[in-house]
Motif scaffolding. Structure first.
Motif, mmCIF file in Angstrom:
data_model
loop_
_atom_site.group_PDB
_atom_site.id
_atom_site.type_symbol
_atom_site.label_atom_id
_atom_site.label_comp_id
_atom_site.label_asym_id
_atom_site.label_seq_id
_atom_site.Cartn_x
_atom_site.Cartn_y
_atom_site.Cartn_z
ATOM 1 N N GLY A 190 5.300 9.872 -2.618
ATOM 2 C CA GLY A 190 4.821 9.004 -3.122
ATOM 3 C C GLY A 190 5.727 8.190 -2.916
ATOM 4 O O GLY A 190 5.120 6.673 -3.630
ATOM 5 N N THR A 191 6.860 7.862 -2.420
ATOM 6 C CA THR A 191 7.704 6.180 -2.185
ATOM 7 C C THR A 191 7.787 6.088 -1.067
ATOM 8 O O THR A 191 8.253 4.797 -1.346
ATOM 9 C CB THR A 191 8.869 6.883 -2.923
ATOM 10 N N ARG A 192 6.345 6.051 -0.440
ATOM 11 C CA ARG A 192 6.765 5.293 1.490
ATOM 12 C C ARG A 192 5.743 3.941 1.003
ATOM 13 O O ARG A 192 4.577 4.422 0.145
ATOM 14 C CB ARG A 192 6.585 5.978 2.435
ATOM 15 N N TRP A 193 5.660 3.276 1.274
ATOM 16 C CA TRP A 193 4.650 2.148 1.459
ATOM 17 C C TRP A 193 5.016 1.199 2.357
ATOM 18 O O TRP A 193 6.387 1.645 3.092
ATOM 19 C CB TRP A 193 5.738 0.829 0.208
ATOM 20 N N GLN A 223 6.638 1.861 7.643
ATOM 21 C CA GLN A 223 6.893 2.252 5.816
ATOM 22 C C GLN A 223 8.660 2.278 5.463
ATOM 23 O O GLN A 223 9.393 2.696 6.048
ATOM 24 C CB GLN A 223 6.918 3.644 6.297
ATOM 25 N N ILE A 224 7.966 1.797 3.975
ATOM 26 C CA ILE A 224 10.033 1.501 4.039
ATOM 27 C C ILE A 224 9.833 1.877 2.266
ATOM 28 O O ILE A 224 8.675 2.721 2.033
ATOM 29 C CB ILE A 224 9.704 -0.170 3.392
ATOM 30 N N ARG A 225 10.691 2.374 1.816
ATOM 31 C CA ARG A 225 11.272 2.681 0.124
ATOM 32 C C ARG A 225 11.645 1.520 0.064
ATOM 33 O O ARG A 225 12.541 0.732 0.376
ATOM 34 C CB ARG A 225 11.831 3.609 -0.020
ATOM 35 N N LEU A 226 11.220 1.304 -1.821
ATOM 36 C CA LEU A 226 12.232 0.375 -2.125
ATOM 37 C C LEU A 226 12.368 1.051 -3.617
ATOM 38 O O LEU A 226 12.425 1.927 -4.748
ATOM 39 C CB LEU A 226 11.261 -0.592 -3.287
ATOM 40 N N ARG A 227 13.785 1.010 -3.628
ATOM 41 C CA ARG A 227 15.286 1.611 -4.246
ATOM 42 C C ARG A 227 15.557 0.091 -5.400
ATOM 43 O O ARG A 227 16.186 -0.845 -4.983
ATOM 44 C CB ARG A 227 16.508 2.323 -3.781
ATOM 45 N N LEU A 238 0.768 -0.885 0.353
ATOM 46 C CA LEU A 238 -0.425 0.528 -0.160
ATOM 47 C C LEU A 238 0.740 1.040 -0.281
ATOM 48 O O LEU A 238 1.218 1.765 0.810
ATOM 49 C CB LEU A 238 -0.871 -0.215 0.933
ATOM 50 N N ASN A 239 0.643 2.412 -0.440
ATOM 51 C CA ASN A 239 1.508 3.271 -0.797
ATOM 52 C C ASN A 239 0.781 4.179 -0.250
ATOM 53 O O ASN A 239 -0.507 4.344 0.428
ATOM 54 C CB ASN A 239 1.152 4.171 -2.160
ATOM 55 N N SER A 240 1.784 4.823 1.545
ATOM 56 C CA SER A 240 1.078 5.694 2.408
ATOM 57 C C SER A 240 0.949 6.957 2.140
ATOM 58 O O SER A 240 -0.095 7.380 2.741
ATOM 59 C CB SER A 240 1.887 5.228 3.362
ATOM 60 N N ASP A 241 1.412 7.333 0.474
ATOM 61 C CA ASP A 241 1.189 8.588 0.427
ATOM 62 C C ASP A 241 -0.384 9.003 -0.438
ATOM 63 O O ASP A 241 -0.595 9.516 -0.690
ATOM 64 C CB ASP A 241 2.643 9.481 -0.394
ATOM 65 N N TYR A 242 -0.293 7.711 -1.355
ATOM 66 C CA TYR A 242 -2.372 8.037 -2.318
ATOM 67 C C TYR A 242 -3.005 6.675 -1.794
ATOM 68 O O TYR A 242 -4.158 7.229 -2.297
ATOM 69 C CB TYR A 242 -1.389 7.949 -3.512
ATOM 70 N N GLY A 288 7.664 4.891 -6.879
ATOM 71 C CA GLY A 288 6.529 5.108 -6.412
ATOM 72 C C GLY A 288 5.713 5.891 -7.487
ATOM 73 O O GLY A 288 4.772 4.883 -8.567
ATOM 74 N N MET A 289 4.736 6.508 -6.802
ATOM 75 C CA MET A 289 3.728 7.163 -7.858
ATOM 76 C C MET A 289 3.368 8.727 -7.846
ATOM 77 O O MET A 289 4.012 9.381 -7.348
ATOM 78 C CB MET A 289 2.663 6.898 -6.505
ATOM 79 N N SER A 290 3.383 8.627 -9.324
ATOM 80 C CA SER A 290 3.024 10.378 -10.080
ATOM 81 C C SER A 290 2.238 10.571 -9.454
ATOM 82 O O SER A 290 2.091 12.099 -9.495
ATOM 83 C CB SER A 290 3.261 10.060 -11.640
ATOM 84 N N GLY A 291 1.008 10.070 -9.351
ATOM 85 C CA GLY A 291 0.048 11.349 -9.154
ATOM 86 C C GLY A 291 -1.639 11.493 -9.848
ATOM 87 O O GLY A 291 -2.595 11.682 -9.566
#
Length: 216
Positions: A188-191, A150-154, A36-40, A163-166
């Motif tokens: 947009g990059t937090r999951w 919350q994590i990020r994937l690089r 789940l994207n935490s920002d969107y 991430g998500m562009s919106g």
């Protein structure tokens, strides 16, 4: 006197309970989950629909519906490596995410995404076998990837962040959002993990596998 003797015992029980709860909250190899994207508040998704531009590979999008079966991903080690089922995923570890329905891996490369012109993210490979473009580093602040963190994937090959562009697509996938690779760990990059079937780390004294699951 009895009260004095009980205090260390209760403290030990509390410590053991906390340790057990922590272990069951760890994300592990072989687990099947939704991200789940935490920002969107959209879930990472794929389906047998190819991009009409860029690489032409299978598209990866974001969806709002929690019940969609095309949002399941299985955690695997990077190519040519193995991780044992139930092995905790450490922060900084390189993983692959295999789309459960189509058996393609979450992938990125130097193609432009169709809506925003950021880096394209696709699903690639056959029966779970792809290339180094499927490798993602788990970026988090604990020792291990925790389910409620919350994590990020690089992306290893390009350094971009999942991430998500919106931006949203029109037909035939109306309402689904664009998934991209972004240059920085920005909005947009937090999951975080949502629904899934999580394999609980094995107790060294027992051989059987245990599962912790939320509504799939």
């Amino acid at each position: 006197m009895l009260h004095t003797l009980l205090l260390p015992v209760l403290a030990l029980i509390s410590c053991l309970s906390s340790s057990t709860a922590t272990e069951s909250n760890v994300v592990t190899c072989g687990s099947i989950l939704k991200l789940l994207n935490s920002d969107y508040s959209f879930r990472l998704h794929s389906h047998d629909v190819k991009y009409g531009s860029g690489s032409g590979q299978q598209s990866v999008t974001g969806v709002e519906q929690k019940e969609d079966v095309n949002s399941h991903w299985m955690i695997k080690a990077q190519s040519n490596e193995l991780c044992e089922r139930g092995e905790p995923i450490a922060c900084g570890y390189t993983i692959r995410l295999e789309h459960l329905t189509t058996k393609k891996n979450l992938h990125s490369h130097h193609f432009s995404s169709p809506l925003s012109g950021e880096q394209e993210v696709s699903a690639y490979g056959t029966d779970g076998v792809g290339d180094t473009g499927d490798h993602w580093e788990v970026v988090c602040t604990n020792d291990k990837w925790m389910r409620d963190a919350q994590i990020r994937l690089r992306h290893i090959d390009t350094g971009m962040y999942l991430g998500m562009s919106g931006r949203s697509y029109g037909r035939p996938i109306s309402g689904q959002m664009e998934i991209v690779g972004l240059h920085r760990p920005q909005h947009g990059t937090r999951w975080t993990t949502a629904e899934g079937l999580f394999i609980v780390p094995k107790d060294k004294e027992h051989e059987h596998e245990e599962y912790a699951h939320t509504e799939l």
